[in-house]
Design a protein around this motif. Structure first.
Motif, PDB file in Angstrom:
ATOM      1  N   LEU A  49      10.906   3.336  29.613  1.00  0.00           N
ATOM      2  CA  LEU A  49      11.313   3.673  28.240  1.00  0.00           C
ATOM      3  C   LEU A  49      12.029   2.480  27.634  1.00  0.00           C
ATOM      4  O   LEU A  49      13.025   1.994  28.181  1.00  0.00           O
ATOM      5  CB  LEU A  49      12.246   4.888  28.246  1.00  0.00           C
ATOM      6  N   TRP A  50      11.533   1.999  26.493  1.00  0.00           N
ATOM      7  CA  TRP A  50      12.191   0.899  25.765  1.00  0.00           C
ATOM      8  C   TRP A  50      12.913   1.454  24.547  1.00  0.00           C
ATOM      9  O   TRP A  50      12.420   2.370  23.883  1.00  0.00           O
ATOM     10  CB  TRP A  50      11.157  -0.132  25.309  1.00  0.00           C
ATOM     11  N   TYR A  51      14.089   0.885  24.253  1.00  0.00           N
ATOM     12  CA  TYR A  51      14.835   1.263  23.050  1.00  0.00           C
ATOM     13  C   TYR A  51      15.576   0.036  22.533  1.00  0.00           C
ATOM     14  O   TYR A  51      15.809  -0.935  23.266  1.00  0.00           O
ATOM     15  CB  TYR A  51      15.833   2.393  23.352  1.00  0.00           C
ATOM     16  N   GLY A  52      15.933   0.062  21.259  1.00  0.00           N
ATOM     17  CA  GLY A  52      16.604  -1.087  20.654  1.00  0.00           C
ATOM     18  C   GLY A  52      17.808  -0.677  19.836  1.00  0.00           C
ATOM     19  O   GLY A  52      17.991   0.487  19.496  1.00  0.00           O
ATOM     20  N   PHE A  53      18.644  -1.670  19.512  1.00  0.00           N
ATOM     21  CA  PHE A  53      19.831  -1.428  18.694  1.00  0.00           C
ATOM     22  C   PHE A  53      20.258  -2.740  18.040  1.00  0.00           C
ATOM     23  O   PHE A  53      19.945  -3.834  18.519  1.00  0.00           O
ATOM     24  CB  PHE A  53      20.980  -0.842  19.528  1.00  0.00           C
ATOM     25  N   HIS A  54      20.976  -2.630  16.925  1.00  0.00           N
ATOM     26  CA  HIS A  54      21.406  -3.793  16.152  1.00  0.00           C
ATOM     27  C   HIS A  54      22.907  -4.073  16.235  1.00  0.00           C
ATOM     28  O   HIS A  54      23.337  -5.174  15.902  1.00  0.00           O
ATOM     29  CB  HIS A  54      21.032  -3.620  14.678  1.00  0.00           C
ATOM     30  N   THR A  55      23.699  -3.075  16.611  1.00  0.00           N
ATOM     31  CA  THR A  55      25.150  -3.233  16.608  1.00  0.00           C
ATOM     32  C   THR A  55      25.754  -2.643  17.884  1.00  0.00           C
ATOM     33  O   THR A  55      25.119  -1.850  18.590  1.00  0.00           O
ATOM     34  CB  THR A  55      25.789  -2.523  15.404  1.00  0.00           C
ATOM     35  N   LEU A  56      26.996  -3.022  18.165  1.00  0.00           N
ATOM     36  CA  LEU A  56      27.694  -2.489  19.329  1.00  0.00           C
ATOM     37  C   LEU A  56      27.984  -0.998  19.175  1.00  0.00           C
ATOM     38  O   LEU A  56      27.934  -0.253  20.152  1.00  0.00           O
ATOM     39  CB  LEU A  56      28.991  -3.257  19.542  1.00  0.00           C
ATOM     40  N   SER A  57      28.270  -0.577  17.956  1.00  0.00           N
ATOM     41  CA  SER A  57      28.517   0.852  17.743  1.00  0.00           C
ATOM     42  C   SER A  57      27.251   1.669  17.997  1.00  0.00           C
ATOM     43  O   SER A  57      27.307   2.761  18.583  1.00  0.00           O
ATOM     44  CB  SER A  57      29.046   1.111  16.331  1.00  0.00           C
ATOM     45  N   PHE A  70      10.780  11.317  28.360  1.00  0.00           N
ATOM     46  CA  PHE A  70      11.106  10.566  29.575  1.00  0.00           C
ATOM     47  C   PHE A  70      11.588  11.513  30.673  1.00  0.00           C
ATOM     48  O   PHE A  70      11.144  11.432  31.828  1.00  0.00           O
ATOM     49  CB  PHE A  70      12.182   9.518  29.260  1.00  0.00           C
ATOM     50  N   ILE A  71      12.490  12.417  30.326  1.00  0.00           N
ATOM     51  CA  ILE A  71      13.061  13.336  31.314  1.00  0.00           C
ATOM     52  C   ILE A  71      11.984  14.270  31.866  1.00  0.00           C
ATOM     53  O   ILE A  71      11.915  14.502  33.080  1.00  0.00           O
ATOM     54  CB  ILE A  71      14.224  14.131  30.686  1.00  0.00           C
TER      55      ILE A  71
END
Length: 282
Positions: free
Chosen positions: A185-193, A173-174
């Protein structure tokens, strides 16, 4: 229709990602479109709970600008044949012969075969290039050859894991952004941490970089926890990081996120709240 092993399609994160991508493509009119992790151009739907919470809920409840969106038009038509159009298919359908070239990377032959078949049906076979390769080193080599009016769609899920060459997808991306190319750019996450970790990772790498019109918007389920995963509709939170987009595209991303939050008010998934909230990261 031959499918690769992907099962993510038509879930809520796809709705956010693909709705935004469609509006960006309509506004930006890139002459070259590049996708790092293409998946298929189209998939057969099976009405899983995740798809019900994703594309089916969107089509049934869309109002106002969502109802008028290009994404709604294309997916509603596909739904009549029990299909979902993935990002390669959306790009091919929207840009068509306005674009000079499409480049699709993937590691699975079945995904690239699916994309090629879709392009052939739309008389675009001579404008596409499919590459079975780790797209991180591939993009490092391709980027210097691309014209300024290129849109790069980076969709790996994991943006912090380096390839054999030591670079990760945020590095891609950079590199593209510092060339002045339009990027999503797409990204994902499951938790706040995990979300906090990704924020720090991005801020550290982006610090001191001269990137025009940087924007990061996340949509997150209210049910997300610090470290536990109470339910899994595919992903509990995901973000879009963009750069060098027009004011029109930036404005429509804000509009899309606002209307999707409204679309999921008072919803349920797996016995838990399906409500989502937005967060502006950059």
């Amino acid at each position: 229709m031959t499918h690769p092993t992907y099962t993510h399609y038509a879930k809520p994160a796809d709705v956010w990602k693909h709705l935004a991508l469609c509006e960006i493509l309509v506004n930006e009119h890139p002459s070259v479109y590049v996708e790092t992790n293409s998946g298929c151009a189209e998939y057969v739907l099976s009405r899983t709970p995740e798809q019900q919470y994703g594309i089916y809920h969107f089509i049934e409840k869309a109002q106002d600008m969502l109802l008028r969106s290009t994404y709604y038009t294309l997916e509603q038509e596909a739904l009549r044949d029990n299909k979902y159009i993935g990002s390669p298919g959306l790009a091919l359908a929207i840009l068509g012969k306005q674009a000079n070239r499409f480049v699709f990377y993937d590691l699975e032959i079945a995904a690239l075969t699916n994309v090629a078949a879709f392009a052939t049906r739309h008389s675009l076979w001579d404008r596409i290039r499919t590459i079975r390769q780790d797209s991180i080193p591939g993009m490092n080599n391709l980027l210097p050859q691309l014209p300024l009016n290129t849109l790069v769609h980076i969709d790996p899920y994991t943006i912090d894991q380096p390839s054999a060459n030591g670079c990760d997808y945020l590095d891609v991306f950079i590199q593209a952004a510092e060339q002045g190319l339009k990027c999503v750019l797409w990204y994902g996450f499951h938790t706040l941490s995990e979300k906090r970790y990704l924020h720090e990772f991005m801020k550290k790498k982006l610090s001191g970089r001269h990137i025009g019109n940087l924007l990061g918007i996340e949509l997150i389920m209210d049910v997300i926890q610090e470290s536990d995963v109470l339910c899994n509709p595919g992903i509990l939170g995901s973000g879009l990081l963009t750069c060098h987009l027009s004011k029109e595209s930036t404005a429509v991303l804000h509009e899309c996120s606002k209307h999707l939050v409204g679309l999921y008010e008072d919803t349920q998934y797996g016995g838990f709240s399906g409500t989502i909230y937005p967060e502006i990261v950059f």
